[in-house]
Design a protein around this motif. Structure first.
Motif, short mmCIF file in Angstrom:
data_model
loop_
_atom_site.label_atom_id
_atom_site.label_comp_id
_atom_site.label_asym_id
_atom_site.label_seq_id
_atom_site.Cartn_x
_atom_site.Cartn_y
_atom_site.Cartn_z
N GLU A 1 -10.76 0.84 -17.76
CA GLU A 1 -11.93 1.53 -18.29
C GLU A 1 -12.56 0.79 -19.46
OE1 GLU A 1 -10.60 5.45 -19.25
OE2 GLU A 1 -10.28 6.04 -17.14
N VAL B 1 -10.31 -0.85 -14.10
CA VAL B 1 -9.18 0.08 -14.04
C VAL B 1 -8.77 0.51 -15.44
CG1 VAL B 1 -6.75 0.31 -13.42
CG2 VAL B 1 -8.33 -0.78 -11.83
N ARG C 1 -3.20 1.24 -12.29
CA ARG C 1 -3.68 2.48 -11.70
C ARG C 1 -2.84 3.67 -12.20
NH1 ARG C 1 -4.17 0.85 -5.28
NH2 ARG C 1 -5.78 -0.77 -5.49
N LYS D 1 -12.21 -6.16 -11.82
CA LYS D 1 -11.53 -5.00 -11.23
C LYS D 1 -10.47 -4.46 -12.17
CE LYS D 1 -12.07 -6.18 -6.31
NZ LYS D 1 -11.32 -6.54 -5.09
N ARG E 1 -1.22 2.20 -17.91
CA ARG E 1 -2.55 1.83 -18.42
C ARG E 1 -2.61 2.11 -19.93
NH1 ARG E 1 -5.22 4.47 -14.85
NH2 ARG E 1 -5.68 6.35 -16.05
N GLU F 1 -1.53 5.87 -14.92
CA GLU F 1 -2.07 6.16 -16.26
C GLU F 1 -1.07 5.80 -17.36
OE1 GLU F 1 -4.04 9.84 -18.82
OE2 GLU F 1 -3.32 10.17 -16.76
N TRP G 1 3.18 1.26 -3.67
CA TRP G 1 2.74 0.57 -4.88
C TRP G 1 3.08 1.32 -6.17
CZ3 TRP G 1 -0.58 2.90 -8.27
CH2 TRP G 1 -1.34 3.96 -7.80
N GLU G 2 3.02 2.65 -6.13
CA GLU G 2 3.26 3.39 -7.37
C GLU G 2 4.72 3.27 -7.81
OE1 GLU G 2 2.39 7.79 -9.35
OE2 GLU G 2 1.81 7.37 -7.27
N ASP H 1 0.80 -1.23 0.00
CA ASP H 1 0.00 0.00 0.00
C ASP H 1 0.83 1.27 0.00
OD1 ASP H 1 -2.28 -1.45 -0.12
OD2 ASP H 1 -2.65 -1.45 2.05
N GLU I 1 -3.83 -5.01 -11.42
CA GLU I 1 -4.82 -3.99 -11.00
C GLU I 1 -4.09 -2.80 -10.40
OE1 GLU I 1 -7.30 -1.76 -8.35
OE2 GLU I 1 -5.84 -3.24 -7.62
N ARG I 2 -3.04 -3.04 -9.64
CA ARG I 2 -2.30 -1.94 -9.02
C ARG I 2 -1.41 -1.22 -10.04
NH1 ARG I 2 -1.33 -2.12 -2.70
NH2 ARG I 2 -3.49 -2.63 -2.21
#
Length: 830
Positions: free
Chosen positions: A821, A819, A782, A815, A787, A784, A742-743, A739, A778-779
């Motif tokens: 979209e 993410v 997140r 999920k 993604r 962009e 994560w980025e 947590d 999923e993480r």
């Protein structure tokens, strides 16, 4: 190749020369000698077909004797050419007859040298030779009717030669056989063959006994072609005259024939045939087997490519095998049929003991062992062991020990039911039977290598009860057998029963054994049994035993011993803190790191197990619940060792190394040093800053995967097909997506091409692996940037999973699609 070409060219030159001589002779410069020279030309023209045949057979005719005869022909033709062109009429008429005779002599040399060629070819030479030798030009130079008939009627000439041979007396033949030169001897052989073919052996025209004796004497010294003819003649004599067979039983005569078994194909074939023909005589049967090399050569011929010789050799070996000594010699030469027949025959026990004893002493190839098993040697040997007296039992067991090193023979042994008998023997305390226990234990150890042995229920428990009742040698074989049984994939119940019956209590004291082989085998068995140890059973491993095992790791020079010892330690339950404390006090960690730093580069099974086991011990010392223990491990250099194992170990090693690294990495966020910390007296190096943990990281204190260089090899593991290793690598990488961090972790993984690897795992992995991969994606998505970059690459796989994957994954897939979209756009897929 050059030698053959030269011979052909040589013969071609001779043909050209003969044509020139014939041409000159037909067109002499002085007409008065025209008839004489024309007659000579007709004779010379007959050289061409003979020489053409010779050139066609250049591969077999290029021999020294033939070359000499052709050189002689060339010299005489050259003389003839010079003579024909001479100006002296008298000299030419006088000398042309002499040259014709000399040409005849040269042809005679060629005929003798060509004995290996067909009879037709030699007859052509003989016909022309006779004409040349008998030609008379004299003062009458005209071509007489009688001479013309000689040229044109070759059948008549052939008949004259045959008549001449028929008119030769037997004494003449014997005289030339005994004392003749090479040419006379060859002609005498042909004449003798004529006698034999005509069935005149019993006519009294020739002394057959004397002829046989002379032939045997010449067999030792004559050339190949004549030697073959002699053997053929002797074989014909033996076929037609039983009385003469008796004259062929002398040792020196039989030895000469046996020697011919080593020569070329045709001679070898005829020699076997002659020996077979003589073998109906008891004296010959007794003597042949005693001649050095005879049995070995017959076995070689039996296995050869000549079907005729092989068939006759088989018949002869069968006849000779009635003698037990010959049967033993055949076995030594690799022909076991007769030996096996003796083992199966109802008869003398001593004969069977002799056969079994020989079988136990032979150095056998795997092919020979397989042949013996297929031919039925196992069953009679087992019968000898079960029902025979002491000497029979011992010889049978030793023979079975020799055969039991082959897997196929082990299966045959198990089918005979010998296992129970062997165990019963080992339990025996009768002093007479003590000598049998060692070979019995060896055979049991080999039988135990087959999983089929598990059909004999209770065999492992019986062996265990024998451990303390046996000598060190037998004890070693029993430990080996028990380890083989316990190692079988289907032996979990057997291992459980062994432990229930006190296997650990029996084996652990052997770790102090001074005999290295016993200690090593005990260690291997303990390692096998430790694979499914429970917390309850670790009570048997007290501190002393643990120190004993660590000492073996420290002192042993054997990779296999070290592997087994470290393997035992790695199999002990990680949750047992008492064990961890003992191993920490025993200073095990630096020893293991040292082993890996100085380890050999070999890829042996022992080395592989050692690496797996060291990685397994590292899991104990990197437990995420004990930061102090983790710090101790890091300070001893465990982390670089684990990273190294990610790239160089087996799938199991990678799984364990990744698991240990994951445990360490879980605590990295809490151990990092913040950039804003007020307690840093000296600013850390710029290289120490970690973007993932947003602080200063050090391998030895914060256990950072990035600073340890572990991320790339962990991503590389994702390409493996071993899903346990893949899952462990994902677990380790997922610690970078906790947590708080994560980025940064997503950026790190993406930068090292980890996203593609994780998506690829979705297509082939099992449910647990897919679940972890989806959580990570999923993480990562997140962010962009990731993604946008990977959405198209990942969406088809994700949509397919949404339709077809396990129901447990559908919500997680949803999920990830959300993410990206894509959920609303592709909602019809749900």
């Amino acid at each position: 190749m050059k030698e053959k070409r030269d011979f052909s060219e040589f013969v071609s030159e001779l043909i050209v020369l003969a044509d020139e001589v014939a041409s000159f002779a037909k067109n002499p410069e002085i007409e008065i000698v025209e008839d004489a020279f024309t007659e000579f030309a007709m004779l010379v023209e007959k050289f061409a077909p003979i020489l053409n045949d010779l050139r066609d057979k250049s591969k077999i005719m290029d021999k020294s004797a033939i070359r000499k005869s052709l050189e002689s022909l060339m010299n005489e033709l050259t003389r003839a050419k010079a003579l024909i062109r001479s100006s002296s009429l008298k000299e030419r008429i006088k000398r042309i007859e002499g040259i014709a005779h000399d040409l005849g002599r040269s042809l005679g040399m060629l005929r003798v040298a060509s004995l290996e060629v067909s009879i037709d070819f030699r007859e052509k030479i003989g016909t022309l030779q006779k004409k040349l030798m008998n030609v008379r030009f004299g003062g009458n130079t005209s071509l007489t009717s009688s001479s013309i008939s000689t040229f044109v009627n070759e059948e008549k000439v052939g008949g004259e030669i045959e008549q001449e041979i028929n008119n030769v007396t037997g004494d003449d033949v014997l005289l030339h056989l005994k004392n003749g030169d090479a040419e006379e001897f060859a002609v005498a052989l042909l004449r003798l063959k004529k006698f034999i073919r005509g069935g005149k052996l019993d006519s009294g025209l020739i002394n057959v006994e004397a002829a046989v004796s002379i032939l045997f004497n010449r067999l030792f010294s004559c050339k190949t072609g004549n030697r073959l003819t002699i053997i053929q003649l002797l074989r014909s004599v033996a076929l037609q005259n039983d009385e003469m067979k008796e004259k062929m039983t002398k040792n020196e005569l039989l030895s000469a024939v046996v020697k011919s078994l080593t020569r070329d194909t045709e001679e070898r074939r005829e020699s076997v045939g002659l020996l077979l023909e003589l073998s109906d005589l008891p004296a010959v049967r007794r003597k042949i087997g005693r001649i050095q090399g005879c049995i070995v050569m017959l076995v070689s011929i039996l296995n050869g490519v000549d079907p005729v010789a092989s068939r006759d050799a088989a018949k002869l070996l069968d006849i000779l095998s009635n003698n037990t000594q010959n049967a033993l010699l055949m076995a030594e030469a690799g022909y076991f049929g007769p030996l096996v027949q003796y083992l199966n025959k109802a008869g003398s026990d001593m004969t069977k003991i002799l056969m079994a004893t020989t079988l136990s002493r032979l150095v056998l190839t795997d092919h020979s062992k397989l042949t013996l098993g297929q031919d039925g040697a196992i069953e009679p040997l087992v019968r000898m062991f079960n029902s025979g007296k002491l000497e029979s039992k011992l010889s049978a067991l030793n023979a079975l020990q020799n055969l039991s090193s082959l897997t196929e023979n082990v299966e045959r042994l198990i089918k005979t039911g010998i296992v129970g008998s062997l165990l019963q023997l080992l339990f025996s305390v009768t002093s007479v039977l003590m000598t049998l226990r060692e070979p019995a234990s060896v055979i049991l150890a080999r039988i135990a290598e087959s999983e089929t042995v598990l059909v004999n229920k209770g065999v492992a428990q019986q062996m265990l009860s024998l451990l303390n009742l046996s000598s060190p040698v037998i004890q070693g074989h029993l430990l080996e057998a028990l380890n083989s049984i316990a190692s079988h994939p289907c032996a979990s119940k057997v291992r459980s029963k062994m432990k229930d019956k006190g296997a650990l209590q029996l084996i652990l004291p052997l770790l102090k054994e001074t005999k290295m082989k016993i200690r090593s085998k005990a260690l291997n068995l303990l390692y096998t049994l430790s694979e499914d140890l429970t917390d309850e059973l670790t009570a048997h491993f007290d501190e002393t035993h643990l120190f004993d095992i660590v000492n073996i790791v420290l002192s042993s020079t054997s990779d296999s011993e070290k592997a087994a010892a470290v393997g035992i330690l790695s199999n002990l339950p990680v949750s047992d803190k008492k064990v961890t404390d003992v191993l920490k006090r025993a200073n095990l960690l630096p020893v293991l790191v040292s082993i890996m730093d100085s380890g050999t580069r070999s890829n042996s099974p022992a080395k592989s197990i050692l690496m797996e086991s060291i990685a397994g011990v590292a899991i104990r010392f990197t437990s995420s619940s004990d930061k102090k223990l983790q710090l101790l491990s890091a300070q001893h250099g465990v982390i670089p060792l684990l990273v190294k194992l990610l790239s160089s170990g087996s799938a199991i090693t990678k799984f364990k190394a990744a698991t240990a690294l994951a445990q360490l990495s879980q605590n990295s966020p809490s151990l990092r040093r913040s950039r804003k910390s007020r307690w840093l007296c000296v600013a850390p190096s710029v290289n120490a800053y970690c973007e993932v943990h947003d602080g200063y990281c050090f391998v030895s204190s914060t256990f950072c995967l990035i600073k340890a260089g572990a991320v790339s090899p962990l991503i590389q593991i994702l390409e493996d097909k071993d899903w346990e290793a893949v899952e462990a690598a994902l677990n380790a990488l997922s610690t970078l997506l906790q947590d708080e961090i994560w980025e940064g972790g997503a950026n790190c993984i993406a930068k090292l091409s980890g996203v593609e690897a994780i998506v690829n795992v979705l297509e082939a992995g099992d449910v647990k692996v897919q679940e972890k991969a989806l959580w990570m994606l999923e993480r990562i998505f997140r962010v962009e940037e990731h993604r946008m970059k990977y959405a198209e690459f990942a969406q088809m796989v994700l949509i397919d999973m949404a339709q077809r994957s396990d129901c447990r994954l559908k919500s997680t897939v949803a999920k990830v699609l959300a993410v990206l979209e894509l959920l609303l756009v592709q909602s019809s897929y749900f």
